[in-house]
Every structure is written in structure tokens, then in C-alpha cells.
Design a protein around this motif. Structure first.
Motif, PDB file in Angstrom:
ATOM      1  N   ILE A 105       0.830  -1.210   0.000  1.00  0.00           N
ATOM      2  CA  ILE A 105       0.000   0.000   0.000  1.00  0.00           C
ATOM      3  C   ILE A 105       0.865   1.260   0.000  1.00  0.00           C
ATOM      4  O   ILE A 105       0.378   2.340  -0.331  1.00  0.00           O
ATOM      5  N   THR A 106       2.153   1.133   0.350  1.00  0.00           N
ATOM      6  CA  THR A 106       3.047   2.290   0.346  1.00  0.00           C
ATOM      7  C   THR A 106       3.881   2.366  -0.927  1.00  0.00           C
ATOM      8  O   THR A 106       4.810   3.180  -1.013  1.00  0.00           O
ATOM      9  N   ASN A 107       3.607   1.513  -1.909  1.00  0.00           N
ATOM     10  CA  ASN A 107       4.337   1.515  -3.179  1.00  0.00           C
ATOM     11  C   ASN A 107       5.792   1.081  -2.997  1.00  0.00           C
ATOM     12  O   ASN A 107       6.659   1.398  -3.795  1.00  0.00           O
ATOM     13  N   ALA A 136       0.421   3.531  -6.887  1.00  0.00           N
ATOM     14  CA  ALA A 136       0.991   4.465  -7.865  1.00  0.00           C
ATOM     15  C   ALA A 136       0.005   5.584  -8.183  1.00  0.00           C
ATOM     16  O   ALA A 136       0.398   6.748  -8.344  1.00  0.00           O
ATOM     17  N   GLY A 137      -1.285   5.238  -8.261  1.00  0.00           N
ATOM     18  CA  GLY A 137      -2.309   6.249  -8.507  1.00  0.00           C
ATOM     19  C   GLY A 137      -2.368   7.290  -7.408  1.00  0.00           C
ATOM     20  O   GLY A 137      -2.593   8.484  -7.673  1.00  0.00           O
ATOM     21  N   LYS A 221       4.199  -3.455 -12.114  1.00  0.00           N
ATOM     22  CA  LYS A 221       5.252  -3.322 -11.095  1.00  0.00           C
ATOM     23  C   LYS A 221       6.337  -2.364 -11.590  1.00  0.00           C
ATOM     24  O   LYS A 221       6.957  -1.666 -10.789  1.00  0.00           O
ATOM     25  N   GLN A 222       6.586  -2.341 -12.902  1.00  0.00           N
ATOM     26  CA  GLN A 222       7.586  -1.434 -13.451  1.00  0.00           C
ATOM     27  C   GLN A 222       6.986  -0.069 -13.732  1.00  0.00           C
ATOM     28  O   GLN A 222       7.559   0.962 -13.348  1.00  0.00           O
ATOM     29  N   ILE A 223       5.846  -0.019 -14.403  1.00  0.00           N
ATOM     30  CA  ILE A 223       5.200   1.251 -14.734  1.00  0.00           C
ATOM     31  C   ILE A 223       4.885   2.050 -13.475  1.00  0.00           C
ATOM     32  O   ILE A 223       5.078   3.266 -13.416  1.00  0.00           O
ATOM     33  N   GLY A 224       4.400   1.372 -12.439  1.00  0.00           N
ATOM     34  CA  GLY A 224       4.011   2.057 -11.210  1.00  0.00           C
ATOM     35  C   GLY A 224       5.123   2.200 -10.204  1.00  0.00           C
ATOM     36  O   GLY A 224       4.876   2.600  -9.069  1.00  0.00           O
ATOM     37  N   GLY A 358      12.507   9.172  -8.848  1.00  0.00           N
ATOM     38  CA  GLY A 358      11.724   8.633  -7.748  1.00  0.00           C
ATOM     39  C   GLY A 358      10.565   7.772  -8.184  1.00  0.00           C
ATOM     40  O   GLY A 358      10.523   7.237  -9.286  1.00  0.00           O
ATOM     41  N   GLY A 359       9.570   7.612  -7.285  1.00  0.00           N
ATOM     42  CA  GLY A 359       8.379   6.859  -7.621  1.00  0.00           C
ATOM     43  C   GLY A 359       7.445   7.700  -8.485  1.00  0.00           C
ATOM     44  O   GLY A 359       7.657   8.897  -8.676  1.00  0.00           O
ATOM     45  N   VAL A 360       6.407   7.064  -9.005  1.00  0.00           N
ATOM     46  CA  VAL A 360       5.432   7.776  -9.824  1.00  0.00           C
ATOM     47  C   VAL A 360       4.733   8.832  -8.959  1.00  0.00           C
ATOM     48  O   VAL A 360       4.044   8.497  -8.004  1.00  0.00           O
ATOM     49  N   GLY A 361       4.942  10.075  -9.285  1.00  0.00           N
ATOM     50  CA  GLY A 361       4.372  11.166  -8.491  1.00  0.00           C
ATOM     51  C   GLY A 361       5.212  11.501  -7.283  1.00  0.00           C
ATOM     52  O   GLY A 361       5.470  12.683  -6.994  1.00  0.00           O
TER      53      GLY A 361
END
Length: 545
Positions: A105-107, A136-137, A221-224, A358-361
Motif C-alpha cells: 500500500i506504500t508503493n 501508484a495512482g 510493477k515497473q510502470i508504477g 523517484g516513484g510515480v508522483g
């Protein structure tokens, strides 16, 4: 020749693709109405979605995570009672289920388990994969909220969490992941509901080869920037990553959406040149990190244990650089097998706090805190009132900025220190033991998810302490950036003048780069000196342990 051109081609494609994807994301997230959206609105909102204040936005996000986390925990704990469990896996122990739930839940997608030997297809598909999309959203949604707030003047409401999350998931992440999944299946990545293959191994002993719907999970898993593999050895597994083409697709997927989020920020704030400055600061860190890793591995070419011969030195080192820069955590080789300097660079990239793309967003809103700090320090040095986009930065914003930067730092240093005294969770001796522990807590607090292979995390202390680090690393930063952006959004925007500090110049980029180095260097250089740096010096002098 091909290997020499590999990295320049990778970077060039990233520069080319990212602005267009970022502008598409901004269009989707700020559109009045999107096709088919009204069909789902009645299930998500009561009437039209209402704009929310910072605290309302945060409350919606926390409620969402509590519900999603509770469902995932129950699936993992009681998977033995659920369908699609042909190998008869039992439910996870409480502490491991807790850790895995927090992880997804924490990406972060930290994996203290081996996917194909502990999780059913139901747990992977219905439990983990949706959280890959949703976590990711949430990152994209928070960045969108921050971007709107920055360019508002005297406003108190900056968007609706549920609408932002819906659009991020179904109009951005899902179609891109679907396309990537098709590409991966075309390269031979497993996507199957067949029973496991039972055969004989090379030693003549019975061998079970699990199959499963891997490609669909690997794409997101890669896109997000999630990174959790369907199989235990992640993208080093030939069923997850069978060819050089699949390797490039997955590696590029790790970075292009986080890079695109910089231009999402630039589009919503109508500050394209500022976005390019931020992008090139991130790119500078990324290039320097890759060159350091590549040089160290080329200079210590004997470290081949744990690496795939089917991937070249460039492909392996570029993956390590990409996955630790993007808080992704997936691997195509074991990071514990890298030379001390290369491993130290990977650790430092995670310590920066998800800001080298970094991560998405999350990469961009994490960088937002350093932008605020840079403007504030620059104002102090020049005797000007610090302003960001015409908004005066006061003590309230700086307090929460420092909280968002320092909270994950405390988790890294405190978790490492306590674990050393417990003398558990690591297999090495000397400075490499410190590196293994330091990597684990940097990965957890930075929401990365990768690990040095020698670190055994599936203990009560490991699962609970790393789970807490993931929570703090994710939500302390989100809480800080939303409050800072919301506070700035409520202030009157002053008109720009020649006396204002320019945000779209090389000087500002250099200052941001310098502030990041100084803040993170002061925080982490002592412990890095005792771990990977000391290990590097010892090996250079022929001292092994």
C-alpha cells in the motif's frame, strides 16, 4: 559498439518521451469530463465530485488505505481458504502479512517472501496487483493536488482525491500497463493459468516449475515503480525477463513515468522551463550515479556471483542505477553481489528520498520539498523574502518541509542502529554487514523495496520495524507536502518582478543540486563511511573478510 550506445540511447529516449506523456497526464487529470467517466461517478461520488481542502484530501487518502490495507491483509493471512491455490500454500504469519500489506500500500513492494513459493495466484492477482495500480495512482494524485495548490491564489480547495485516483488509475496507469504487458508476453514473459510443470532437474531430482499470470503484474510493477516480482528472484528470473528486449522494456518502464511527472507538474503550474530545470537536476544525479556504478563494476570485473551472464555489464549496472533512482526495487541481478562502491551509490540514491525521478508522483513531490528549502535558503543568503511562484514561504512551510525531509532519515539511522545491536538479520561480517542493514532500512524508508541478498528480513523485528519505516517514509512526506502546498495555495500570489528569485535558470538548478548534496551528505556520510566506503578501501588494499 552497441553497448557503448546503450546508455545514450536510453537517456535520449527518456528525454524525448517524458514531456509528451507528462502533458497527456496533465490533460487527463485537469479535464472537466472524460469519456465513460460519468458511468462510474455514481459509484464513487454523491453527485459531482467536490473539491477538497488539504485535510479533507488527506483524510480521504487515509480512509482509502485503511480499507485497502485491511482487505489485502485478510487475503494474505487466509489465502489457504481462497481459490486459485493449486500448490496449497498456507496463509502468511501475522508479522509477514503485516509487512507485505504495508509494503504494497506504500508503493514499496519490499518482499520478505518468495512469490512463487509462498503466494497463491489469487493472492498475487487479487491482492497484490490492484495495490500496484492504486499505490501508484495515489502518488500521481498527491502530485496533482500539490501542483494545483501552487498556482492557486487565496484558495482553500484543490481537487478531489477520489476523482484524481480514479483518473490516475484508469486513464493513465491501466492503458500503459496493458500495452506493456502485451509487449512482454510477445517476448515470452509467462502469462498462464496452467498447473505447475513437474519435471526432473539436472541432478535427477523432482522439480516443480510454477507458472502464473506474471506479465500482467510485471507490467504494472515497473510502470508504477512498485518493483515486487511475481517470482522470488524478480526480473533476474527467465520467466519474468527472458530476453534483452524485455529487459530494455522493463528498465525503461521504471523511469519514464516518474520522469513524465516532472512535466505534469510543469504543465499544471504553467512553468515549462522550471520543469526542465528540475528534470535536468534529476538527470544529473542519475547520470553521475550510473557512471559511478559502471566504473566500479568495470574496475572490479571479478564480482560475477549473483549476476546474469545473459545481460551485459551496461544492462546490469543501468538497471541497478534505474531501480534505486526510481524507488522501484526490481532487480535483474543481486545487488549484494556488486562492488562496495556500486552498492554504496545505490544506497545513497535511496537515501536521497525518492527524488532522482523517484516513484510515480512521489519523486516530484519529494523534490518539491527540496525546492522549497532551496528557495528559503537562497532568500536568507541574499536578504530577500523567499517566494515560490509568488507565494511567501514562512516558518509554517519550513517546519513541515524539514519534517518531510528528516522523518525518513530518522527511520534509516535509528533502524540501522537498533538492528546492529540486536545482531540479527544479516549474514556478513565487518563493514559489509552494516551495508546490508543500511541498505534494508534505506530501501524501506525510501519506499524502494530492493535488498542486499544477505539480509534476512522475515523475522518479527525485521517485519515490524521495516513496516514502520515504510509507513513513515511514505506518509510523513505526503502529509508534509500536502500541508505545505495547501498553505501556499491559501496565500495571495504576488506579481513577479526583477527582484524575484528566478526558478528557471541554471543557477537555480545548481543551487537545488547543492542543497540536496549538503543535506543528505550531512545526514548520511558518517554511516556510509563506516559501511560501503570502508569496505571499498579495505578491498582496494587486499583486505577481505
Amino acid at each position: 559498439m552497441v553497448e557503448l550506445l546503450y546508455f545514450p540511447f536510453f537517456v535520449g529516449l527518456l528525454i524525448l518521451v517524458s514531456p509528451f506523456v507528462g502533458y497527456y497526464m496533465a490533460f487527463v487529470l485537469n479535464a472537466k469530463v472524460l469519456p465513460l467517466e460519468r458511468l462510474f461517478q455514481k459509484f464513487l461520488y454523491s453527485g459531482e465530485p467536490k473539491s477538497q481542502t488539504p485535510k479533507q484530501y488527506l483524510n480521504s487518502m487515509f480512509v482509502f488505505h485503511l480499507l485497502g490495507g485491511g482487505i489485502l491483509f485478510l487475503i494474505l493471512k487466509y489465502q489457504n481458504f481462497l481459490p486459485m491455490n493449486s500448490l496449497g500454500f498456507k496463509g502468511m504469519d501475522f508479522d509477514l502479512a503485516f509487512n507485505t500489506t504495508i509494503s504494497f500500500i506504500t508503493n514499496t513492494n519490499w518482499q520478505a517472501y518468495s512469490g512463487e513459493s509462498q503466494l497463491s495466484n489469487f493472492s498475487q492477482m487479487v491482492g497484490l496487483t490492484p495495490q500496484n495500480f492504486l499505490s501508484a495512482g495515489v502518488g500521481i494524485s498527491i502530485l496533482t493536488f500539490v501542483s494545483r495548490a501552487i498556482v492557486s491564489s487565496s484558495a482553500t480547495k484543490f481537487g478531489n482525491f477520489w476523482q484524481d485516483l480514479f483518473r490516475s488509475t484508469f486513464y493513465i496507469l491501466f492503458p500503459i500497463s496493458f500495452f506493456v504487458a502485451i509487449l512482454l508476453v510477445g517476448q515470452g514473459v509467462v502469462q498462464s493459468f496452467q498447473e505447475p510443470i513437474h519435471t526432473l532437474g539436472l541432478d535427477g531430482q523432482p522439480l516443480t516449475i510454477p507458472l502464473g499470470p506474471a506479465a500482467s503484474q510485471i507490467a504494472i510493477k515497473q510502470i508504477g515503480t512498485n518493483g515486487g516480482g511475481f517470482f522470488g528472484v524478480n526480473s533476474a528470473h527467465p520467466f519474468e525477463n527472458p530476453t534483452p528486449v524485455s529487459n530494455f522494456i522493463q528498465m525503461f518502464s521504471i523511469l519514464f513515468l516518474p520522469a513524465s511527472c516532472v512535466f505534469l507538474y510543469g504543465k499544471i503550474t504553467n512553468s515549462f522551463r522550471h520543469a526542465w530545470v528540475i528534470f535536468f537536476v534529476m538527470l544529473a544525479f542519475f547520470i553521475l550515479g550510473f557512471l559511478g556504478v559502471f566504473y566500479s563494476e568495470w574496475n572490479h570485473s571479478g564480482f560475477w556471483e549473483g549476476k546474469e551472464f545473459r545481460f551485459s555489464l551496461t544492462e546490469s549496472t543501468l538497471w541497478l542505477s534505474s531501480t534505486t533512482a526510481a524507488s522501484n526495487g526490481s532487480v535483474n541481478s543481486m545487488h549484494d553481489s556488486y562492488s562496495p562502491l556500486a552498492g554504496g551509490i545505490a544506497i545513497f540514491q535511496m537515501m536521497l528520498g525518492e527524488i532522482i525521478f523517484g516513484g510515480v508522483g512521489t519523486g516530484m513531490y519529494g523534490m518539491f520539498l527540496f525546492l522549497i528549502l532551496t528557495v528559503f535558503l537562497s532568500g536568507l543568503m541574499t536578504g530577500r523574502t523567499p517566494e515560490y511562484f509568488g507565494k511567501k514561504i514562512g516558518s509554517y512551510e519550513i517546519k513541515w518541509t524539514l519534517f518531510g525531509i528528516l522523518a525518513p532519515t530518522v527511520c534509516i539511522l535509528a533502524g540501522t542502529t537498533i538492528t546492529i545491536f540486536l545482531e540479527s538479520g544479516y549474514s556478513a561480517k565487518g563493514p559489509h554487514a552494516l551495508s546490508q542493514i543500511l541498505y534494508a532500512y534505506s530501501s524501506a524508508a525510501g519506499n524502494n523495496g530492493s535488498a542486499f541478498a544477505g539480509f534476512s528480513a522475515d523475522t518479527i523485528w525485521g517485519n515490524l520495524s521495516l513496516g514502520l519505516s515504510m509507513l513513515v517514509g511514505r506518509f510523513s512526506v505526503i502529509y508534509a507536502v500536502v500541508l505545505v502546498a495547501g498553505s501556499l495555495g491559501g496565500k495571495v500570489t504576488t506579481k513577479s518582478s526583477e527582484g524575484n528569485f528566478q526558478l528557471d535558470t541554471m543557477l537555480f538548478g545548481f543551487l537545488v543540486f547543492s542543497v540536496i548534496i549538503v543535506v543528505c551528505g550531512l545526514s548520511f556520510f558518517p554511516v556510509l563511511a563506516l559501511g560501503p566506503i570502508l569496505e571499498h578501501i579495505m578491498i582496494e588494499n587486499g583486505i577481505f573478510f
